[in-house]
Design a protein around this motif. Structure first.
Motif, PDB file in Angstrom:
ATOM      1  N   LEU A 106      47.515  30.549   7.005  1.00  0.00           N
ATOM      2  CA  LEU A 106      47.039  29.519   7.930  1.00  0.00           C
ATOM      3  C   LEU A 106      45.740  29.965   8.593  1.00  0.00           C
ATOM      4  O   LEU A 106      45.544  31.161   8.848  1.00  0.00           O
ATOM      5  CB  LEU A 106      48.101  29.237   9.000  1.00  0.00           C
ATOM      6  CG  LEU A 106      49.414  28.630   8.508  1.00  0.00           C
ATOM      7  CD1 LEU A 106      50.419  28.563   9.668  1.00  0.00           C
ATOM      8  CD2 LEU A 106      49.183  27.241   7.922  1.00  0.00           C
ATOM      9  N   PRO A 107      44.837  29.024   8.897  1.00  0.00           N
ATOM     10  CA  PRO A 107      43.556  29.390   9.534  1.00  0.00           C
ATOM     11  C   PRO A 107      43.768  30.059  10.893  1.00  0.00           C
ATOM     12  O   PRO A 107      44.623  29.654  11.677  1.00  0.00           O
ATOM     13  CB  PRO A 107      42.853  28.033   9.712  1.00  0.00           C
ATOM     14  CG  PRO A 107      43.483  27.139   8.703  1.00  0.00           C
ATOM     15  CD  PRO A 107      44.905  27.586   8.577  1.00  0.00           C
ATOM     16  N   GLY A 108      43.003  31.134  11.145  1.00  0.00           N
ATOM     17  CA  GLY A 108      43.019  31.808  12.435  1.00  0.00           C
ATOM     18  C   GLY A 108      44.132  32.820  12.617  1.00  0.00           C
ATOM     19  O   GLY A 108      44.241  33.431  13.691  1.00  0.00           O
ATOM     20  N   ARG A 109      44.952  33.053  11.572  1.00  0.00           N
ATOM     21  CA  ARG A 109      46.074  34.000  11.728  1.00  0.00           C
ATOM     22  C   ARG A 109      45.714  35.409  11.300  1.00  0.00           C
ATOM     23  O   ARG A 109      46.556  36.308  11.304  1.00  0.00           O
ATOM     24  CB  ARG A 109      47.280  33.529  10.914  1.00  0.00           C
ATOM     25  CG  ARG A 109      48.230  32.592  11.650  1.00  0.00           C
ATOM     26  CD  ARG A 109      47.563  31.318  12.084  1.00  0.00           C
ATOM     27  NE  ARG A 109      48.486  30.396  12.749  1.00  0.00           N
ATOM     28  CZ  ARG A 109      48.161  29.194  13.160  1.00  0.00           C
ATOM     29  NH1 ARG A 109      46.914  28.762  13.004  1.00  0.00           N
ATOM     30  NH2 ARG A 109      49.053  28.429  13.755  1.00  0.00           N
ATOM     31  N   ASP A 110      44.453  35.656  10.952  1.00  0.00           N
ATOM     32  CA  ASP A 110      44.053  36.978  10.489  1.00  0.00           C
ATOM     33  C   ASP A 110      44.188  38.027  11.582  1.00  0.00           C
ATOM     34  O   ASP A 110      44.566  39.182  11.307  1.00  0.00           O
ATOM     35  CB  ASP A 110      42.609  36.942   9.968  1.00  0.00           C
ATOM     36  CG  ASP A 110      41.652  36.296  10.955  1.00  0.00           C
ATOM     37  OD1 ASP A 110      42.091  35.395  11.700  1.00  0.00           O
ATOM     38  OD2 ASP A 110      40.473  36.686  10.996  1.00  0.00           O
ATOM     39  N   LEU A 111      43.926  37.660  12.841  1.00  0.00           N
ATOM     40  CA  LEU A 111      44.059  38.622  13.935  1.00  0.00           C
ATOM     41  C   LEU A 111      45.514  39.032  14.136  1.00  0.00           C
ATOM     42  O   LEU A 111      45.810  40.194  14.433  1.00  0.00           O
ATOM     43  CB  LEU A 111      43.494  38.030  15.226  1.00  0.00           C
ATOM     44  CG  LEU A 111      41.979  37.811  15.268  1.00  0.00           C
ATOM     45  CD1 LEU A 111      41.572  37.188  16.596  1.00  0.00           C
ATOM     46  CD2 LEU A 111      41.239  39.126  15.066  1.00  0.00           C
ATOM     47  N   VAL A 112      46.429  38.097  13.958  1.00  0.00           N
ATOM     48  CA  VAL A 112      47.857  38.417  14.077  1.00  0.00           C
ATOM     49  C   VAL A 112      48.264  39.356  12.941  1.00  0.00           C
ATOM     50  O   VAL A 112      49.003  40.332  13.160  1.00  0.00           O
ATOM     51  CB  VAL A 112      48.699  37.123  14.047  1.00  0.00           C
ATOM     52  CG1 VAL A 112      50.179  37.456  14.196  1.00  0.00           C
ATOM     53  CG2 VAL A 112      48.268  36.167  15.136  1.00  0.00           C
ATOM     54  N   THR A 113      47.780  39.074  11.748  1.00  0.00           N
ATOM     55  CA  THR A 113      48.093  39.934  10.600  1.00  0.00           C
ATOM     56  C   THR A 113      47.579  41.352  10.825  1.00  0.00           C
ATOM     57  O   THR A 113      48.289  42.342  10.569  1.00  0.00           O
ATOM     58  CB  THR A 113      47.460  39.343   9.328  1.00  0.00           C
ATOM     59  OG1 THR A 113      47.927  38.011   9.136  1.00  0.00           O
ATOM     60  CG2 THR A 113      47.827  40.185   8.108  1.00  0.00           C
ATOM     61  N   SER A 115      47.068  42.797  13.710  1.00  0.00           N
ATOM     62  CA  SER A 115      47.873  43.411  14.771  1.00  0.00           C
ATOM     63  C   SER A 115      49.184  43.938  14.215  1.00  0.00           C
ATOM     64  O   SER A 115      49.628  45.044  14.567  1.00  0.00           O
ATOM     65  CB  SER A 115      48.139  42.393  15.882  1.00  0.00           C
ATOM     66  OG  SER A 115      46.940  41.926  16.448  1.00  0.00           O
ATOM     67  N   PHE A 116      49.828  43.179  13.341  1.00  0.00           N
ATOM     68  CA  PHE A 116      51.083  43.634  12.735  1.00  0.00           C
ATOM     69  C   PHE A 116      50.854  44.853  11.847  1.00  0.00           C
ATOM     70  O   PHE A 116      51.687  45.775  11.803  1.00  0.00           O
ATOM     71  CB  PHE A 116      51.703  42.504  11.912  1.00  0.00           C
ATOM     72  CG  PHE A 116      52.471  41.507  12.757  1.00  0.00           C
ATOM     73  CD1 PHE A 116      52.555  41.639  14.131  1.00  0.00           C
ATOM     74  CD2 PHE A 116      53.126  40.441  12.169  1.00  0.00           C
ATOM     75  CE1 PHE A 116      53.261  40.749  14.906  1.00  0.00           C
ATOM     76  CE2 PHE A 116      53.845  39.532  12.928  1.00  0.00           C
ATOM     77  CZ  PHE A 116      53.908  39.692  14.305  1.00  0.00           C
ATOM     78  N   ASP A 117      49.715  44.881  11.151  1.00  0.00           N
ATOM     79  CA  ASP A 117      49.412  46.040  10.302  1.00  0.00           C
ATOM     80  C   ASP A 117      49.243  47.301  11.145  1.00  0.00           C
ATOM     81  O   ASP A 117      49.662  48.401  10.742  1.00  0.00           O
ATOM     82  CB  ASP A 117      48.139  45.782   9.494  1.00  0.00           C
ATOM     83  CG  ASP A 117      48.342  44.723   8.411  1.00  0.00           C
ATOM     84  OD1 ASP A 117      49.514  44.490   8.038  1.00  0.00           O
ATOM     85  OD2 ASP A 117      47.343  44.145   7.949  1.00  0.00           O
ATOM     86  N   LEU A 118      48.634  47.151  12.335  1.00  0.00           N
ATOM     87  CA  LEU A 118      48.413  48.312  13.196  1.00  0.00           C
ATOM     88  C   LEU A 118      49.713  48.918  13.694  1.00  0.00           C
ATOM     89  O   LEU A 118      49.811  50.133  13.912  1.00  0.00           O
ATOM     90  CB  LEU A 118      47.530  47.909  14.387  1.00  0.00           C
ATOM     91  CG  LEU A 118      46.049  47.639  14.072  1.00  0.00           C
ATOM     92  CD1 LEU A 118      45.336  47.119  15.312  1.00  0.00           C
ATOM     93  CD2 LEU A 118      45.367  48.923  13.569  1.00  0.00           C
ATOM     94  N   ILE A 119      50.736  48.096  13.909  1.00  0.00           N
ATOM     95  CA  ILE A 119      52.012  48.618  14.412  1.00  0.00           C
ATOM     96  C   ILE A 119      53.032  48.816  13.293  1.00  0.00           C
ATOM     97  O   ILE A 119      54.205  49.099  13.550  1.00  0.00           O
ATOM     98  CB  ILE A 119      52.595  47.700  15.496  1.00  0.00           C
ATOM     99  CG1 ILE A 119      52.854  46.288  14.950  1.00  0.00           C
ATOM    100  CG2 ILE A 119      51.659  47.639  16.694  1.00  0.00           C
ATOM    101  CD1 ILE A 119      53.516  45.361  15.955  1.00  0.00           C
TER     102      ILE A 119
END
Length: 475
Positions: A106-113, A115-119
């Motif tokens: 979905l558009p704009g969900r790259d920042l959430v992805t 963040s999940f990768d970092l944790i």
């Protein structure tokens, strides 16, 4: 045999009696829920517990009036029914957990992805909304409004007029309470922390723009409730007194948009009076009435111009150099582009806006809202939200045309629908610079006005059908 005959004769009478009393009971319940919303629902999204009281009351009403809910979906006009169902379904669908392959695309969900990768979180299912808690609250906030709509859409003309008058009385309550608050410097009888020490009339609201809009709506409701063709001296005196009180209240809120929107009830009152008394056919009488109205307004303006509080509020029209709204609107357009065409989720603005807020526009405070509900809907719900707004505009316009017909055929009875139409004009106009329907009280009032519009259109349809049937019988 005699007992059976008596039972047959009494049965229909009892059924009719129940049918008559049930709408009356629904009108009383709708008025009660409106009062609960007025007392507890004026704090906006920051007053969670107070809003919850309104939402629980709405849930209780829906639970005990399931027949009204089913009746609305079964018998109400199809377009409003479809739009109500879609409006209720939108936040619920945005809460459905989605697999990673879908929500990450979905558009704009790259920042959430990221963040999940970092944790170290992999393969997590996430809902469509980037703020699920706020989206869930948005759904529950719709329930009291839907309860009022389901209870009120098919009431008799007398009950609809009573509810319209209840809205006008609600405005008087807000003004009277606000006057007591102002007398104490907004330190006593205040409902919300934001109001403490304020110089503006707030009443049961935490936002002066919302409070002013409520008083504008009360003025429109008062105009619609007046029996224009047969106005008794008591009605004249009471109406003038209430109108003066409400207009003064609007000025004391200090809301520039609220003061400008006073033109709507003013134009509505002129139109109603002109139509009811046939001023168009008697030009001399019309000239005398208009001259008297102008003189009364001028006298009132001169009396109020010497009031220090009134002068302070009017001075706000000269202080526009610190206006922040255009800056927020510009950054919101950028943010909406990030999530276009699906949006970020209903109610999520405050959590996603900061990502796209320009550095040169940063300040010590948070925007909180777009101060343009159309832009906020575009950001949060994308093309679906815009389609819903367009659908509601079409529905109100169609119901408004029937209301115009009712006003021509039914005289003063059509005034109820015209007042409801005037309220939607007020809400649409203030939505350009504010967010009126993000307020629980005003959302419930809007639902009531939709019910009154539907009821007026339904009465006009029944009148046309009766005329058609009588004409067919004559043929």
């Amino acid at each position: 045999m005699r007992a059976e005959a008596l039972a047959r004769r009494q049965g229909p009478r009892g059924t009719r009696s129940a049918a008559v009393s049930m709408p009356r009971g629904r009108a009383a319940v709708a008025a009660f829920l409106l009062l609960v919303a007025l007392v507890f629902g004026g704090g906006g999204s920051g007053a969670g517990l107070a809003n919850m009281a309104v939402q629980l009351a709405g849930l209780a009403v829906l639970a005990f009036h399931r027949d009204a809910v089913l009746g609305f979906f079964a018998r109400a006009p199809r377009l409003p029914v479809v739009l109500v169902a879609a409006t209720l379904a939108l936040p619920l669908l945005q809460l459905v957990p989605l697999p990673p392959a879908i929500w990450q695309a979905l558009p704009g969900r790259d920042l959430v992805t990221q963040s999940f990768d970092l944790i170290g979180v992999k393969g997590a299912w996430q809902p469509f909304s980037l703020s699920p808690a706020r989206t869930a609250i948005a759904f529950f906030s719709l329930l009291p409004a839907f309860a009022i709509l389901a209870l009120s859409w098919n009431l008799a003309e007398r009950d609809r007029r009573m509810l319209l008058l209840a809205v006008a009385v609600g405005g008087v309550i807000v003004t009277a309470l606000g006057a007591q608050q102002l007398a104490s410097g907004n330190h006593l009888f205040v409902f919300y922390d934001e109001v403490v020490g304020s110089a503006d009339l707030q009443g049961t609201f935490s936002n002066r723009n919302s409070g002013a809009l409520m008083l504008d709506i009360a003025l429109v409701a008062l105009v619609g409730a007046v029996p224009w063709r047969r106005v008794s001296p008591a009605w004249k005196l009471g109406t003038v007194a209430m109108a003066i009180l409400l207009v003064t209240g609007v000025v004391l809120t200090g809301s520039r948009s609220g003061m400008m929107l006073l033109a709507v009830p003013g134009l509505l009152a002129v139109g109603m009076g002109w139509s009811a008394h046939g001023f168009g056919r008697d030009r001399r009488k019309a000239a005398l009435i208009l001259a008297g109205a102008v003189l009364a307004l001028a006298a009132g303006g001169l009396l109020l111009s010497g009031n220090h509080r009134i002068q302070q509020r009017m001075a706000r029209f000269h202080s526009v150099e610190d206006e922040q709204r255009p800056i927020i609107w510009k950054d919101t357009v950028e943010a909406a582009g990030r999530y276009w065409p699906v949006g970020s989720g209903v109610g999520s603005f405050d959590e996603v806006f900061q990502v796209d807020e320009a550095l040169e526009n940063l300040s010590y405070g948070r925007a909180g809202r777009v101060h343009n509900d159309f832009l906020e809907i575009a950001l949060e719900s994308g093309i679906v939200g815009i389609a819903l707004v367009a659908g509601w505009a079409v529905a109100v316009a169609m119901l408004g045309l029937r209301t115009m017909q009712a006003a021509r055929h039914q005289g003063r009875h059509g005034a109820i629908g015209l007042a409801a139409l005037g309220v939607f004009a007020l809400i649409a106009l203030q939505s350009i610079t504010d967010y009126p329907l993000r307020n629980q009280t005003l959302l419930c009032v809007a639902a009531l006005m939709l019910a009154l519009l539907i009821g007026t259109g339904k009465a006009e349809q029944e009148r046309n059908r009766a005329q058609h049937d009588s004409g067919s019988h004559r043929d």
